[in-house]
Design a protein around this motif. Structure first.
Motif, PDB file in Angstrom:
ATOM      1  N   GLY A   1      49.011  79.027  16.336  1.00  0.00           N
ATOM      2  CA  GLY A   1      49.391  80.544  16.989  1.00  0.00           C
ATOM      3  C   GLY A   1      49.365  79.684  18.417  1.00  0.00           C
ATOM      4  O   GLY A   1      50.480  81.030  18.653  1.00  0.00           O
ATOM      5  N   ARG A   2      49.059  78.791  18.625  1.00  0.00           N
ATOM      6  CA  ARG A   2      49.707  78.588  19.895  1.00  0.00           C
ATOM      7  C   ARG A   2      51.377  78.220  20.007  1.00  0.00           C
ATOM      8  O   ARG A   2      52.038  77.954  21.402  1.00  0.00           O
ATOM      9  CB  ARG A   2      48.922  76.714  19.991  1.00  0.00           C
ATOM     10  CG  ARG A   2      47.352  77.238  21.792  1.00  0.00           C
ATOM     11  CD  ARG A   2      47.004  76.666  22.226  1.00  0.00           C
ATOM     12  NE  ARG A   2      45.936  74.975  20.976  1.00  0.00           N
ATOM     13  CZ  ARG A   2      44.934  74.873  20.616  1.00  0.00           C
ATOM     14  NH1 ARG A   2      43.706  75.917  20.740  1.00  0.00           N
ATOM     15  NH2 ARG A   2      44.884  74.605  19.455  1.00  0.00           N
ATOM     16  N   ARG A   3      51.416  77.040  18.771  1.00  0.00           N
ATOM     17  CA  ARG A   3      52.861  76.704  18.350  1.00  0.00           C
ATOM     18  C   ARG A   3      53.492  77.933  18.521  1.00  0.00           C
ATOM     19  O   ARG A   3      55.019  77.704  19.077  1.00  0.00           O
ATOM     20  CB  ARG A   3      52.780  75.720  17.480  1.00  0.00           C
ATOM     21  CG  ARG A   3      51.833  74.769  17.461  1.00  0.00           C
ATOM     22  CD  ARG A   3      52.234  73.929  16.229  1.00  0.00           C
ATOM     23  NE  ARG A   3      53.475  73.678  15.226  1.00  0.00           N
ATOM     24  CZ  ARG A   3      53.712  73.262  14.033  1.00  0.00           C
ATOM     25  NH1 ARG A   3      52.690  73.018  13.107  1.00  0.00           N
ATOM     26  NH2 ARG A   3      55.144  72.690  13.956  1.00  0.00           N
ATOM     27  N   LEU A   4      52.959  79.178  17.864  1.00  0.00           N
ATOM     28  CA  LEU A   4      54.205  80.348  17.460  1.00  0.00           C
ATOM     29  C   LEU A   4      54.127  81.008  18.886  1.00  0.00           C
ATOM     30  O   LEU A   4      55.278  81.758  18.819  1.00  0.00           O
ATOM     31  CB  LEU A   4      53.628  81.315  16.697  1.00  0.00           C
ATOM     32  CG  LEU A   4      53.302  80.145  15.119  1.00  0.00           C
ATOM     33  CD1 LEU A   4      52.294  81.467  13.674  1.00  0.00           C
ATOM     34  CD2 LEU A   4      54.699  80.657  14.449  1.00  0.00           C
ATOM     35  N   PHE A   5      53.799  81.505  19.154  1.00  0.00           N
ATOM     36  CA  PHE A   5      53.397  82.253  21.192  1.00  0.00           C
ATOM     37  C   PHE A   5      53.395  81.300  21.956  1.00  0.00           C
ATOM     38  O   PHE A   5      52.960  81.976  23.314  1.00  0.00           O
ATOM     39  CB  PHE A   5      52.165  83.230  20.637  1.00  0.00           C
ATOM     40  CG  PHE A   5      52.219  83.973  19.196  1.00  0.00           C
ATOM     41  CD1 PHE A   5      52.742  84.206  18.979  1.00  0.00           C
ATOM     42  CD2 PHE A   5      50.626  83.566  18.612  1.00  0.00           C
ATOM     43  CE1 PHE A   5      52.822  85.393  17.961  1.00  0.00           C
ATOM     44  CE2 PHE A   5      50.764  84.945  17.374  1.00  0.00           C
ATOM     45  CZ  PHE A   5      52.007  84.953  17.010  1.00  0.00           C
ATOM     46  N   ASN A   6      53.810  80.116  21.764  1.00  0.00           N
ATOM     47  CA  ASN A   6      54.195  79.263  23.317  1.00  0.00           C
ATOM     48  C   ASN A   6      54.954  79.445  24.235  1.00  0.00           C
ATOM     49  O   ASN A   6      54.830  78.875  25.107  1.00  0.00           O
ATOM     50  CB  ASN A   6      54.361  77.813  23.219  1.00  0.00           C
ATOM     51  CG  ASN A   6      55.280  77.733  22.400  1.00  0.00           C
ATOM     52  OD1 ASN A   6      56.306  78.885  22.168  1.00  0.00           O
ATOM     53  ND2 ASN A   6      56.637  76.513  22.713  1.00  0.00           N
ATOM     54  N   GLN A   7      55.556  80.296  24.386  1.00  0.00           N
ATOM     55  CA  GLN A   7      56.482  81.146  25.334  1.00  0.00           C
ATOM     56  C   GLN A   7      55.674  82.511  26.019  1.00  0.00           C
ATOM     57  O   GLN A   7      55.284  82.423  26.924  1.00  0.00           O
ATOM     58  CB  GLN A   7      58.009  80.852  25.616  1.00  0.00           C
ATOM     59  CG  GLN A   7      58.479  79.741  24.638  1.00  0.00           C
ATOM     60  CD  GLN A   7      58.191  79.013  25.967  1.00  0.00           C
ATOM     61  OE1 GLN A   7      58.694  79.471  27.070  1.00  0.00           O
ATOM     62  NE2 GLN A   7      58.117  77.671  26.182  1.00  0.00           N
ATOM     63  N   SER A   8      55.379  83.737  24.711  1.00  0.00           N
ATOM     64  CA  SER A   8      55.081  84.705  25.580  1.00  0.00           C
ATOM     65  C   SER A   8      53.575  85.139  25.975  1.00  0.00           C
ATOM     66  O   SER A   8      53.507  85.631  26.662  1.00  0.00           O
ATOM     67  CB  SER A   8      55.433  85.563  24.181  1.00  0.00           C
ATOM     68  OG  SER A   8      54.507  85.499  23.017  1.00  0.00           O
ATOM     69  N   ARG A   9      53.192  83.675  25.119  1.00  0.00           N
ATOM     70  CA  ARG A   9      51.694  83.939  25.508  1.00  0.00           C
ATOM     71  C   ARG A   9      51.005  83.461  26.978  1.00  0.00           C
ATOM     72  O   ARG A   9      50.243  84.251  27.536  1.00  0.00           O
ATOM     73  CB  ARG A   9      50.191  82.496  24.706  1.00  0.00           C
ATOM     74  CG  ARG A   9      51.260  81.057  25.572  1.00  0.00           C
ATOM     75  CD  ARG A   9      50.701  80.002  24.129  1.00  0.00           C
ATOM     76  NE  ARG A   9      49.631  80.215  23.949  1.00  0.00           N
ATOM     77  CZ  ARG A   9      48.499  79.443  24.740  1.00  0.00           C
ATOM     78  NH1 ARG A   9      48.878  78.582  26.195  1.00  0.00           N
ATOM     79  NH2 ARG A   9      47.370  79.410  25.142  1.00  0.00           N
TER      80      ARG A   9
ATOM     81  N   GLN B   1      53.016  85.445  29.371  1.00  0.00           N
ATOM     82  CA  GLN B   1      53.184  86.523  30.006  1.00  0.00           C
ATOM     83  C   GLN B   1      51.891  87.401  29.788  1.00  0.00           C
ATOM     84  O   GLN B   1      51.981  88.796  30.646  1.00  0.00           O
ATOM     85  CB  GLN B   1      54.893  86.956  29.746  1.00  0.00           C
ATOM     86  CG  GLN B   1      55.750  86.234  30.006  1.00  0.00           C
ATOM     87  CD  GLN B   1      56.659  86.303  28.716  1.00  0.00           C
ATOM     88  OE1 GLN B   1      57.220  87.432  28.116  1.00  0.00           O
ATOM     89  NE2 GLN B   1      57.899  85.485  28.931  1.00  0.00           N
ATOM     90  N   ARG B   2      50.964  87.563  28.691  1.00  0.00           N
ATOM     91  CA  ARG B   2      49.874  87.691  28.770  1.00  0.00           C
ATOM     92  C   ARG B   2      48.897  87.769  29.157  1.00  0.00           C
ATOM     93  O   ARG B   2      48.274  86.661  29.512  1.00  0.00           O
ATOM     94  CB  ARG B   2      49.553  87.869  27.440  1.00  0.00           C
ATOM     95  CG  ARG B   2      50.387  88.388  26.276  1.00  0.00           C
ATOM     96  CD  ARG B   2      50.867  87.484  24.752  1.00  0.00           C
ATOM     97  NE  ARG B   2      49.111  88.157  24.507  1.00  0.00           N
ATOM     98  CZ  ARG B   2      49.371  89.795  23.294  1.00  0.00           C
ATOM     99  NH1 ARG B   2      50.659  89.805  23.212  1.00  0.00           N
ATOM    100  NH2 ARG B   2      48.584  90.304  23.189  1.00  0.00           N
ATOM    101  N   SER B   3      48.282  88.270  29.876  1.00  0.00           N
ATOM    102  CA  SER B   3      47.298  88.758  31.468  1.00  0.00           C
ATOM    103  C   SER B   3      45.417  89.024  29.928  1.00  0.00           C
ATOM    104  O   SER B   3      44.676  87.009  30.588  1.00  0.00           O
ATOM    105  CB  SER B   3      46.524  89.544  31.802  1.00  0.00           C
ATOM    106  OG  SER B   3      46.468  91.688  30.278  1.00  0.00           O
ATOM    107  N   VAL B   4      45.636  88.954  28.495  1.00  0.00           N
ATOM    108  CA  VAL B   4      44.680  88.142  28.167  1.00  0.00           C
ATOM    109  C   VAL B   4      45.138  87.291  27.014  1.00  0.00           C
ATOM    110  O   VAL B   4      46.569  88.377  25.988  1.00  0.00           O
ATOM    111  CB  VAL B   4      43.608  89.708  27.640  1.00  0.00           C
ATOM    112  CG1 VAL B   4      42.551  88.473  26.641  1.00  0.00           C
ATOM    113  CG2 VAL B   4      42.914  90.160  27.993  1.00  0.00           C
ATOM    114  N   VAL B   5      44.717  85.890  26.506  1.00  0.00           N
ATOM    115  CA  VAL B   5      45.712  84.889  25.516  1.00  0.00           C
ATOM    116  C   VAL B   5      44.729  84.978  24.353  1.00  0.00           C
ATOM    117  O   VAL B   5      43.213  84.576  24.951  1.00  0.00           O
ATOM    118  CB  VAL B   5      46.016  84.120  26.607  1.00  0.00           C
ATOM    119  CG1 VAL B   5      46.620  83.122  25.524  1.00  0.00           C
ATOM    120  CG2 VAL B   5      46.658  83.707  27.466  1.00  0.00           C
ATOM    121  N   ASN B   6      45.093  85.692  23.376  1.00  0.00           N
ATOM    122  CA  ASN B   6      44.057  85.596  22.250  1.00  0.00           C
ATOM    123  C   ASN B   6      45.248  85.188  20.879  1.00  0.00           C
ATOM    124  O   ASN B   6      45.609  85.978  20.050  1.00  0.00           O
ATOM    125  CB  ASN B   6      43.315  86.136  22.074  1.00  0.00           C
ATOM    126  CG  ASN B   6      42.302  85.739  20.176  1.00  0.00           C
ATOM    127  OD1 ASN B   6      42.508  84.920  19.647  1.00  0.00           O
ATOM    128  ND2 ASN B   6      40.329  86.527  20.547  1.00  0.00           N
TER     129      ASN B   6
END
Length: 537
Positions: free
Chosen positions: A496-504, A506-511
């Motif tokens: 998940g960290r690799r796939l969402f390394n940019q958009s994460r 910009q999110r207040s809650v990261v999961n």
């Protein structure tokens, strides 16, 4: 061929002085050099201060009178303060660096009887550091002064290992040598820098064999050639650099390539062959992958290294070759010795100076300066400036220093990687898109064959038939890429960290794990289902 005698010395403003016929009644050191009947000085390089021009011209005439066959070159060397060590050494250093020495045809004697004590010390240091490739020459007056008695002279061959070099300019030369061995790359790895520091001293001072170990692509061949070029610049070798990869030598061809052969020594030996050992005479022989040599060739090589003599194939007469051996290997020769694949006596002989070059993955702090160096080289090759944009360089270096970057090919991989990006860079700018594509290429390159098979994605097998049939090509390609990342990752969170390394960011809650789990569920997939052996087709 008899070598010419060339003397380098300072004019003595006191000892060499004298006027009228009476000057022949005194001992003058520079004149005495050419008065020995059994020794011809072919050329005298005489350094002098221009304010003593009249004395210098007198010496030239007197030398011509005593020894017409001696050529005198007057070299003006004006210094503000002849007792200033740094200034005097700098003048002598600059002259020696620009002088065309020819040790094959000439032998050089540095005269240390004349000149100030500072000048004599500087001359000593130039000979010790091999910037003047010769011997020290000390002259002395006769015990009884008489006209025409030249006194005596002594030649002193320095044992370079017994003296400390104190000159500041020599320290500068030392730093230049280190930079040369590292190809001008400002490396930061302490272990590697310490290794190069010692190799520089050994290369200049020692003629013993040197063993370089390390993985393929770590730079053994490049370093060996650099060592040779450094030795050549210090007049430690006169011959060529000869390189051969022992893994390419097989059967009769191995012994013939290395040691030569006589005509008719074996089928196909139509003419005599000198062999690489003789080609390397007075130079450096680099045997890469020396562990691949056969035991017979190892025995012949040991004799050649120890005795400088060997027997070519089919010959009953030994030949000689005086070379320095540098050996390279990516194997642990200690294991080969224990298992009988490598001769213990040869290993002991070539193991006097042994250095292990670390792989690129062991030197992450050196990746950035090497990338900069390779980009500069690529700029020259493609004919335009090539640069990263800031974000692209940051992303590339972050990957290059991470555990994902195996650098199994070491500097060959890095060089190829930078070359690809520089070639594809529009307008000379390496973008984040180029970096991302290059990272994927490198990950594919380092992926073992069995893992590559695991990471191949067949959605028609993974998905229920009704789901697979309804997928657009866009969704299919995206899902294949997601599944591939999952299989390359250790955990759901890591993927998940690799796939969402940019958009994460910009999110207040990261999961990330939850986002990825929900995405897979859209297609009736689970983490265990796609990553388990049974789910990986």
């Amino acid at each position: 061929m008899t070598k010419k005698n060339v003397v380098i010395g300072f004019m003595g403003t006191q000892l060499d002085s004298g006027q009228g016929a009476g000057r022949w009644e005194k001992w003058r050191p520079t004149i005495s050099l050419v008065q020995h009947e059994d020794t011809l000085i072919d050329r005298l390089e005489l350094l002098y201060a221009t304010k003593y021009e009249a004395l210098a011209q007198t010496l030239v005439r007197d030398i011509a009178n005593v020894s017409p066959d001696t050529t005198v070159n007057l070299i003006p060397t004006d210094v503000g303060n002849p007792w200033d060590f740094g200034e005097m050494y700098g003048v002598l250093y600059d002259w020696a660096r620009s002088y065309r020495f020819d040790p094959d045809r000439e032998q050089y004697w540095a005269h240390i009887t004349t000149g100030t004590h500072v000048a004599q010390i500087c001359m000593f240091l130039m000979v010790e550091s091999r910037f003047i490739p010769g011997l020290l020459l000390q002259t002395a007056p006769p015990k009884k002064q008489e006209r025409g008695n030249p006194g005596s002279y002594t030649l002193i061959d320095l044992d370079l290992s017994r003296y400390d070099v104190l000159a500041q300019r020599f320290s500068q030369a030392h730093a230049e040598a280190l930079e040369f061995l590292k190809s001008g790359i400002p490396t930061r790895n302490k272990r590697f820098n310490a290794l190069i520091e010692e190799i520089e001293r050994v290369a200049v001072r020692s003629e013993a064999p040197i063993l370089l170990t390390g993985p393929t692509g770590a730079g053994k061949s490049h370093l060996a050639r650099r060592m040779y070029e450094l030795k050549k610049s210090r007049h430690r070798v006169q011959g060529d650099f000869v390189e051969v990869n022992c893994a390419t030598l097989r059967g009769d061809g191995a012994a013939s390539t290395l040691f030569g052969h006589k005509k008719g020594a074996f089928t196909g030996a139509a003419t005599d062959r000198a062999g690489l050992l003789r080609t390397a005479h007075e130079g450096v022989l680099f045997l890469d992958e020396i562990g691949e040599l056969g035991l017979d060739e190892q025995a012949m090589l040991l004799k050649a290294v120890e005795e400088k003599r060997f027997l070519p194939m089919g010959s009953d007469r030994e030949v000689s070759s005086d070379f320095q051996l540098i050996a390279g290997t990516n194997r642990d020769l200690r294991i080969d010795v224990a298992q009988g694949r490598f001769r213990e006596d040869l290993f002991a002989r070539i193991n006097l100076w042994a250095y292990t070059l670390p792989g690129l993955a062991q030197r992450p702090e050196d990746i950035e300066p090497n990338v900069d160096h390779l980009l500069a080289r690529a700029t020259a090759e493609v004919g335009q400036a090539v640069r990263f944009n800031a974000e692209a360089k940051s992303r590339y270096l972050q990957f290059a220093r991470s555990n994902q970057a195996l650098w199994s090919g070491n500097f060959r991989d890095l060089s190829a990687s930078v070359t690809r990006m520089a070639t594809l860079a529009d307008g000379g700018r390496i973008s984040t898109d180029l970096v991302d594509a290059e990272i994927q290429r490198l990950q594919w390159l380092w992926q073992p064959a069995e893992q590559a098979q695991v990471h191949d994605v067949d959605l028609d097998v993974l998905l229920p038939a009704d789901v697979a049939d309804k997928l657009d090509l866009f969704d299919r390609l995206q899902l294949e890429a997601v599944v591939r990342v999952c299989r390359e990752s250790q955990t759901l969170s890591d993927a998940g960290r690799r796939l969402f390394n940019q958009s994460r960011t910009q999110r207040s809650v990261v999961n990330d794990a939850d986002r990825l789990r929900k995405y897979l569920l859209k297609y009736a997939l689970t983490w265990d289902g796609i990553c388990s052996p049974s789910g990986a087709q």
